[in-house]
Design a protein around this motif. Structure first.
Motif, short mmCIF file in Angstrom:
data_model
loop_
_atom_site.label_atom_id
_atom_site.label_comp_id
_atom_site.label_asym_id
_atom_site.label_seq_id
_atom_site.Cartn_x
_atom_site.Cartn_y
_atom_site.Cartn_z
N GLU A 122 -26.55 22.56 35.10
CA GLU A 122 -25.72 23.74 34.88
C GLU A 122 -24.34 23.77 35.05
O GLU A 122 -23.42 23.91 34.52
CB GLU A 122 -26.51 25.11 35.25
N ASN A 123 -24.20 23.18 36.37
CA ASN A 123 -22.88 23.23 36.83
C ASN A 123 -21.82 22.11 35.97
O ASN A 123 -20.89 22.29 35.76
CB ASN A 123 -22.73 22.91 38.30
N SER A 124 -22.81 20.98 35.71
CA SER A 124 -22.05 19.84 34.97
C SER A 124 -21.65 20.15 33.59
O SER A 124 -20.51 19.94 33.10
CB SER A 124 -22.96 18.82 34.73
N ARG A 125 -22.67 21.14 32.76
CA ARG A 125 -22.41 21.89 31.67
C ARG A 125 -21.00 22.51 31.51
O ARG A 125 -20.50 22.71 30.91
CB ARG A 125 -23.70 22.14 30.92
N GLU A 133 -35.81 20.57 45.05
CA GLU A 133 -34.99 19.50 44.35
C GLU A 133 -34.95 19.73 43.18
O GLU A 133 -33.72 19.47 42.36
CB GLU A 133 -35.74 18.34 44.64
N GLN A 134 -36.05 20.39 42.32
CA GLN A 134 -35.84 20.69 40.83
C GLN A 134 -34.69 21.93 40.72
O GLN A 134 -33.91 21.77 39.65
CB GLN A 134 -37.21 21.21 40.58
N ASP A 135 -34.71 22.78 41.77
CA ASP A 135 -33.64 23.81 41.47
C ASP A 135 -32.31 23.33 41.53
O ASP A 135 -31.34 23.59 40.85
CB ASP A 135 -34.00 24.98 42.50
N ILE A 136 -32.18 22.36 42.48
CA ILE A 136 -30.80 21.69 43.05
C ILE A 136 -30.47 20.84 41.59
O ILE A 136 -29.28 20.95 41.05
CB ILE A 136 -31.14 20.86 44.25
N LYS A 137 -31.57 20.24 40.87
CA LYS A 137 -31.01 19.48 39.82
C LYS A 137 -30.54 20.20 38.60
O LYS A 137 -29.50 20.07 38.15
CB LYS A 137 -32.51 18.69 39.57
N GLU A 138 -31.33 21.26 38.62
CA GLU A 138 -30.95 22.26 37.29
C GLU A 138 -29.56 22.83 37.63
O GLU A 138 -28.81 23.10 36.79
CB GLU A 138 -32.02 23.31 37.43
#
Length: 512
Positions: free
Chosen positions: A82-85, A73-78
């Motif tokens: 990153e994709n959002s930025r 979940e943390q990896d997905i969140k990061e």
């Protein structure tokens, strides 16, 4: 013998056998039941242990699964962040490109409209001209060629009359203002002689191995010399002086870095923009090392200990500054020794006097970069590093900008006068010149999009390096005009100042 005894014996034996068989049966059954109970207890114990182990394994599995889930979940969140930025950056870039494209389109449309208007106006003017020519020919009853000849004759006659009048006026002015012009010539000569000192303290000469090296320094279409001047912030003068060029800059440290770098480049022979930047960076580090060593050596020569390393580093910068032929670092050591001798004779504090004499001109190492006199700047700088209050007062008051609070301050001022042996007014001229140059650079740096600016040629030219992503080619011309206008409105200067705006776009990539 009683006949009943054998029978009784048989009965007894039979009863005994029966009792024994019953006892054996019950004993066997008891043992069998006990073994069964033991087996059941053992089975229950084994089953309980297996259940406990299974429970522990299940708990550990659940914990590992929870950790793995949290990690995922943390990896997905990061990755989502990153994709959002990245999406935001791309959107911003797309918006900027669209805005720029819209501006270019609007500018192109405006230019097209203006060009159309100009073309229409030109056509109208041509038609009006042809109509006027026809009307003039009809009115004057002359052809166009005849009218041109008469007009030229009238203009020539009028011009000759004006020339005669101008000649007489010039002769009258020459007689009336002859004395004033003679005085101006004398003043110009004096000013030229006086300006030789500025050239002396703001320029360095680099000896070349041969005359061919001048061409290599300049480079094709001036590429090398422009790159060197832009990176070093100095002005390189290539004149007719045999086997030498001159480096001019009001910042003594910057000038020394440029001198060492150019000397090294001429010895190496590899002179091109990329190597120039590398050599300048290396020589900048070398000069920083020399500054540190010079400050420490000067303190050792003056027999002064306990000064902060930053103060010694600032004193080391005076190695590259002179005042009317006198090196300022050597002057500081000399003043320190003189102050110590005077203090010993007068019964004052020798150490305080020596430190005051050593640090009295430390502000000259920084007055290019800050607003204020070198005495005030030096006192404030030393106070920041916990220098003795008497020493700070001596630094601040050695030109009577503040009140002298101790005899050590008077001794430092006297030692400075003995070592300097020069009028204070001439020193003020140099400080005013340096202040004007610094104000010129600060003014140009205040404009948006300016990355660096360098005042060169004794303040007669300022070169401005802009950020290419903020200033385009059209804005460069507008910036040069705005800077020139701001200089005219806010500064006082002799002659004129040339404003040069430099915009350079670099593309860099790496082979991996």
């Amino acid at each position: 013998m009683n006949p009943l005894n054998p029978l009784f014996t048989i009965v007894i034996v039979a009863l005994a056998l029966l009792v024994g068989a019953a006892a054996g049966y019950f004993l066997h059954r008891y043992q069998t039941d006990k073994a069964l109970r033991d087996q059941q207890e053992k089975s229950a114990t084994i089953l309980k242990g297996a259940n406990e182990q299974a429970r522990l394994i299940e708990a550990q599995a659940r914990e590992n699964a929870q950790k793995a889930l949290l990690t995922v979940e943390q990896d997905i969140k990061e990755r989502r962040a990153e994709n959002s930025r990245e999406a935001e950056r791309l959107d911003k870039r797309r918006t900027e490109l669209e805005n720029r494209a819209d501006k270019l389109e609007q500018r192109e449309q405006a230019l097209n409209k203006r060009q159309s208007a100009v073309d229409r106006r030109a056509n109208e003017m041509d038609k009006l001209y042809e109509q006027e020519v026809v009307k003039l020919e009809q009115i004057s009853a002359l052809s166009q060629e005849d009218a041109r000849k008469e007009l030229f004759a009238a203009v020539e006659k009028e011009a000759r009359a004006d020339m005669a009048r101008i000649y007489r006026q010039i002769e009258a002015e020459a007689r009336e203002e002859g004395e004033r012009r003679a005085r101006k010539l004398i003043a110009d000569a004096i000013q030229r002689v006086a300006s030789e000192h500025v050239a002396e303290v703001t320029s360095s000469r680099v000896t070349l191995p041969n005359e061919e090296m001048k061409g290599r320094i300049v480079g094709r279409n001036g590429r090398n010399i422009k790159a060197f001047e832009q990176a070093a912030g100095v002005d390189v003068i290539v004149d007719d002086t045999p086997e030498s060029v001159t480096i001019s800059c009001f910042d003594s440290v910057r000038r020394e870095i440029a001198r060492r770098a150019l000397t090294r480049l001429t010895v190496d022979g590899r002179i091109h923009p990329t190597h120039i930047e590398k050599v300048l960076e290396e020589e900048s580090k070398a000069v920083d090392k020399i500054i540190n060593e010079s400050g420490e050596q000067a303190a050792y020569d003056a027999n002064i200990a306990g000064l902060h390393p930053e103060i010694l580093r600032m004193m080391g910068r005076l190695k590259f500054r002179t005042s009317y032929g006198q090196n300022q670092l050597a002057h500081a050591v000399e003043v320190s020794k003189l102050a110590g001798i005077l203090a010993a004779e007068l019964g004052a504090d020798v150490e305080i006097s020596k430190q005051s004499g050593f640090l009295h001109d430390i502000g000259k190492a920084m007055d290019h970069n800050q607003e204020g006199t070198h005495a005030g700047l030096g006192a404030e700088y030393c106070k920041r590093y916990n220098v003795n209050a008497k020493v700070v007062n001596a630094i601040a008051s050695h030109h009577h900008e503040s009140e002298q609070e101790s005899i050590e301050a008077v001794i430092a001022e006297a030692a400075d006068a003995i070592s300097g042996a020069r009028p204070g007014a001439r020193r003020e001229d140099l400080e005013a010149y340096i202040k004007r140059i610094k104000n010129l650079e600060d003014l140009t740096n205040s404009f948006k999009g300016v990355q660096q600016s360098f005042a060169i040629q004794a303040g007669r030219e300022v070169r401005i390096i802009v950020r290419p992503e903020e200033i385009d080619d059209l804005d460069s011309s507008r910036l040069a005009r705005d800077v020139a206008k701001k200089i005219e409105e806010t500064m006082q200067y002799p002659g004129q100042i040339k404003v040069t705006v430099i915009r350079e776009t670099r593309a860099v990539d790496y082979a991996k």
